[in-house]
Design a protein around this motif. Structure first.
Motif, PDB file in Angstrom:
ATOM      1  N   UNK A 166       0.977  -1.217  -0.271  1.00  0.00           N
ATOM      2  CA  UNK A 166       0.020  -0.023   0.038  1.00  0.00           C
ATOM      3  C   UNK A 166       0.813   1.353  -0.029  1.00  0.00           C
ATOM      4  N   UNK A 167       0.214   2.311  -0.245  1.00  0.00           N
ATOM      5  CA  UNK A 167       0.719   3.644  -0.225  1.00  0.00           C
ATOM      6  C   UNK A 167      -0.129   4.353   0.667  1.00  0.00           C
ATOM      7  N   UNK A 168       0.687   5.238   1.454  1.00  0.00           N
ATOM      8  CA  UNK A 168      -0.052   6.168   2.436  1.00  0.00           C
ATOM      9  C   UNK A 168       0.592   7.353   2.417  1.00  0.00           C
ATOM     10  N   UNK A 169       0.147   8.458   2.837  1.00  0.00           N
ATOM     11  CA  UNK A 169       0.740   9.925   2.876  1.00  0.00           C
ATOM     12  C   UNK A 169       0.586  10.684   4.057  1.00  0.00           C
ATOM     13  N   UNK A 170       1.390  11.480   4.490  1.00  0.00           N
ATOM     14  CA  UNK A 170       1.199  12.258   5.574  1.00  0.00           C
ATOM     15  C   UNK A 170       1.760  13.586   5.412  1.00  0.00           C
ATOM     16  N   UNK A 171       0.774  14.784   5.345  1.00  0.00           N
ATOM     17  CA  UNK A 171       0.938  16.132   5.445  1.00  0.00           C
ATOM     18  C   UNK A 171       1.502  16.797   6.588  1.00  0.00           C
ATOM     19  N   UNK A 172       1.875  17.906   6.546  1.00  0.00           N
ATOM     20  CA  UNK A 172       2.539  18.658   7.646  1.00  0.00           C
ATOM     21  C   UNK A 172       1.115  18.884   8.840  1.00  0.00           C
ATOM     22  N   UNK A 173       1.562  18.183   9.897  1.00  0.00           N
ATOM     23  CA  UNK A 173       0.601  18.510  11.066  1.00  0.00           C
ATOM     24  C   UNK A 173      -0.652  17.543  10.801  1.00  0.00           C
ATOM     25  N   UNK A 174      -0.383  16.705   9.878  1.00  0.00           N
ATOM     26  CA  UNK A 174      -1.965  15.874  10.121  1.00  0.00           C
ATOM     27  C   UNK A 174      -1.493  14.199  10.101  1.00  0.00           C
ATOM     28  N   UNK A 175      -2.487  13.308  10.064  1.00  0.00           N
ATOM     29  CA  UNK A 175      -2.123  12.009  10.284  1.00  0.00           C
ATOM     30  C   UNK A 175      -1.809  11.310   8.954  1.00  0.00           C
ATOM     31  N   UNK A 176      -1.229  10.141   9.158  1.00  0.00           N
ATOM     32  CA  UNK A 176      -0.910   9.286   7.855  1.00  0.00           C
ATOM     33  C   UNK A 176      -2.158   9.022   7.425  1.00  0.00           C
ATOM     34  N   UNK A 177      -2.330   9.024   6.006  1.00  0.00           N
ATOM     35  CA  UNK A 177      -3.693   8.477   5.599  1.00  0.00           C
ATOM     36  C   UNK A 177      -3.559   7.702   4.232  1.00  0.00           C
ATOM     37  N   UNK A 178      -4.643   6.826   4.038  1.00  0.00           N
ATOM     38  CA  UNK A 178      -4.499   5.634   3.019  1.00  0.00           C
ATOM     39  C   UNK A 178      -4.515   6.542   1.504  1.00  0.00           C
ATOM     40  N   UNK A 179      -3.648   6.031   0.799  1.00  0.00           N
ATOM     41  CA  UNK A 179      -3.717   6.357  -0.588  1.00  0.00           C
ATOM     42  C   UNK A 179      -4.130   5.242  -1.652  1.00  0.00           C
ATOM     43  N   UNK A 180      -3.463   3.985  -1.785  1.00  0.00           N
ATOM     44  CA  UNK A 180      -3.787   2.985  -2.444  1.00  0.00           C
ATOM     45  C   UNK A 180      -3.211   1.650  -1.871  1.00  0.00           C
ATOM     46  N   UNK A 181      -3.999   0.632  -2.187  1.00  0.00           N
ATOM     47  CA  UNK A 181      -3.438  -0.655  -1.819  1.00  0.00           C
ATOM     48  C   UNK A 181      -3.384  -1.662  -3.075  1.00  0.00           C
ATOM     49  N   UNK A 182      -2.760  -2.947  -2.901  1.00  0.00           N
ATOM     50  CA  UNK A 182      -2.876  -3.804  -4.052  1.00  0.00           C
ATOM     51  C   UNK A 182      -2.475  -5.130  -3.472  1.00  0.00           C
ATOM     52  N   UNK A 183      -3.168  -6.063  -3.964  1.00  0.00           N
ATOM     53  CA  UNK A 183      -2.808  -7.496  -3.536  1.00  0.00           C
ATOM     54  C   UNK A 183      -1.500  -8.124  -3.920  1.00  0.00           C
ATOM     55  N   UNK A 184      -1.181  -9.262  -3.584  1.00  0.00           N
ATOM     56  CA  UNK A 184      -0.110  -9.672  -3.926  1.00  0.00           C
ATOM     57  C   UNK A 184       0.180 -10.048  -5.190  1.00  0.00           C
ATOM     58  N   UNK A 185      -0.888 -10.373  -6.050  1.00  0.00           N
ATOM     59  CA  UNK A 185      -0.774 -10.816  -7.416  1.00  0.00           C
ATOM     60  C   UNK A 185      -0.843  -9.537  -8.303  1.00  0.00           C
ATOM     61  N   UNK A 186      -1.434  -8.383  -7.697  1.00  0.00           N
ATOM     62  CA  UNK A 186      -1.385  -7.084  -8.623  1.00  0.00           C
ATOM     63  C   UNK A 186      -2.647  -7.246  -9.376  1.00  0.00           C
ATOM     64  N   UNK A 187      -3.546  -7.831  -9.115  1.00  0.00           N
ATOM     65  CA  UNK A 187      -4.963  -7.813 -10.028  1.00  0.00           C
ATOM     66  C   UNK A 187      -5.978  -7.279  -9.026  1.00  0.00           C
ATOM     67  N   UNK A 188      -5.939  -6.913  -7.857  1.00  0.00           N
ATOM     68  CA  UNK A 188      -6.800  -6.138  -7.227  1.00  0.00           C
ATOM     69  C   UNK A 188      -6.309  -4.990  -6.583  1.00  0.00           C
ATOM     70  N   UNK A 189      -6.874  -3.634  -6.652  1.00  0.00           N
ATOM     71  CA  UNK A 189      -6.452  -2.656  -6.288  1.00  0.00           C
ATOM     72  C   UNK A 189      -7.520  -1.836  -5.578  1.00  0.00           C
ATOM     73  N   UNK A 209      -4.857   8.671  -9.319  1.00  0.00           N
ATOM     74  CA  UNK A 209      -3.711   7.912  -8.853  1.00  0.00           C
ATOM     75  C   UNK A 209      -3.914   6.425  -9.262  1.00  0.00           C
ATOM     76  N   UNK A 210      -2.732   5.884  -9.580  1.00  0.00           N
ATOM     77  CA  UNK A 210      -3.020   4.301  -9.916  1.00  0.00           C
ATOM     78  C   UNK A 210      -1.876   3.418  -9.231  1.00  0.00           C
ATOM     79  N   UNK A 211      -1.952   2.436  -8.681  1.00  0.00           N
ATOM     80  CA  UNK A 211      -1.105   1.697  -7.885  1.00  0.00           C
ATOM     81  C   UNK A 211      -0.915   0.484  -8.703  1.00  0.00           C
ATOM     82  N   UNK A 212       0.461  -0.003  -8.940  1.00  0.00           N
ATOM     83  CA  UNK A 212       0.746  -1.162  -9.688  1.00  0.00           C
ATOM     84  C   UNK A 212       1.865  -1.822  -8.737  1.00  0.00           C
TER      85      UNK A 212
END
Length: 124
Positions: free
Chosen positions: A35-58, A68-71
């Motif tokens: 997965x990817x997360x992000x954290x802006x200054x002064x804010x909590x870390x938040x979810x961006x995108x996730x992907x399964x082991x095989x890459x066929x579910x995001x 945004x696209x995760x691969x």
């Protein structure tokens, strides 16, 4: 244990694109949900995108869906985040995360390993 190293961040203008990479070492990346997360200054870390082991579910956060696209490339042991139409609200440190077992959703608690992050700054 897997080690994660992010790269590809930088300073861009609004409307530009960036592709972040997360390179894994120590263990085969295909063993992990990612997965990817992000954290802006002064804010909590938040979810961006996730992907399964095989890459066929995001899944992508609603606020970033369509931009945004995760691969992943399990041969190269790398996960990617393609970010298009960037805006100033996308400015943050972006983190790559790996989940060894169990359900890997949108919570930081679902993930076992983290990279050090890469800074993305979008100017107007």
């Amino acid at each position: 244990q897997v080690q994660l190293v992010e790269s590809g961040g930088g300073l861009v203008q609004a409307g530009d694109s960036l592709r972040l990479s997360c390179a894994a070492s120590g263990r085969t990346l295909s063993s992990y949900r990612m997965a990817w997360f992000r954290q802006a200054p002064g804010k909590e870390r938040t979810f961006v995108a996730r992907i399964n082991r095989g890459g066929d579910a995001t899944a992508v956060s609603n606020s970033m869906k369509g931009r945004f696209t995760i691969s992943r490339d399990n041969v190269k042991n790398t996960v990617y985040l393609q970010m298009n139409q960037l805006n100033t609200e996308d400015t943050a440190v972006y983190y790559c995360a790996a989940a060894r077992t169990g359900y890997a959703g949108s919570s930081t608690n679902d993930y076992d390993y983290w990279g050090q992050g890469t800074q993305v700054t979008v100017s107007s």
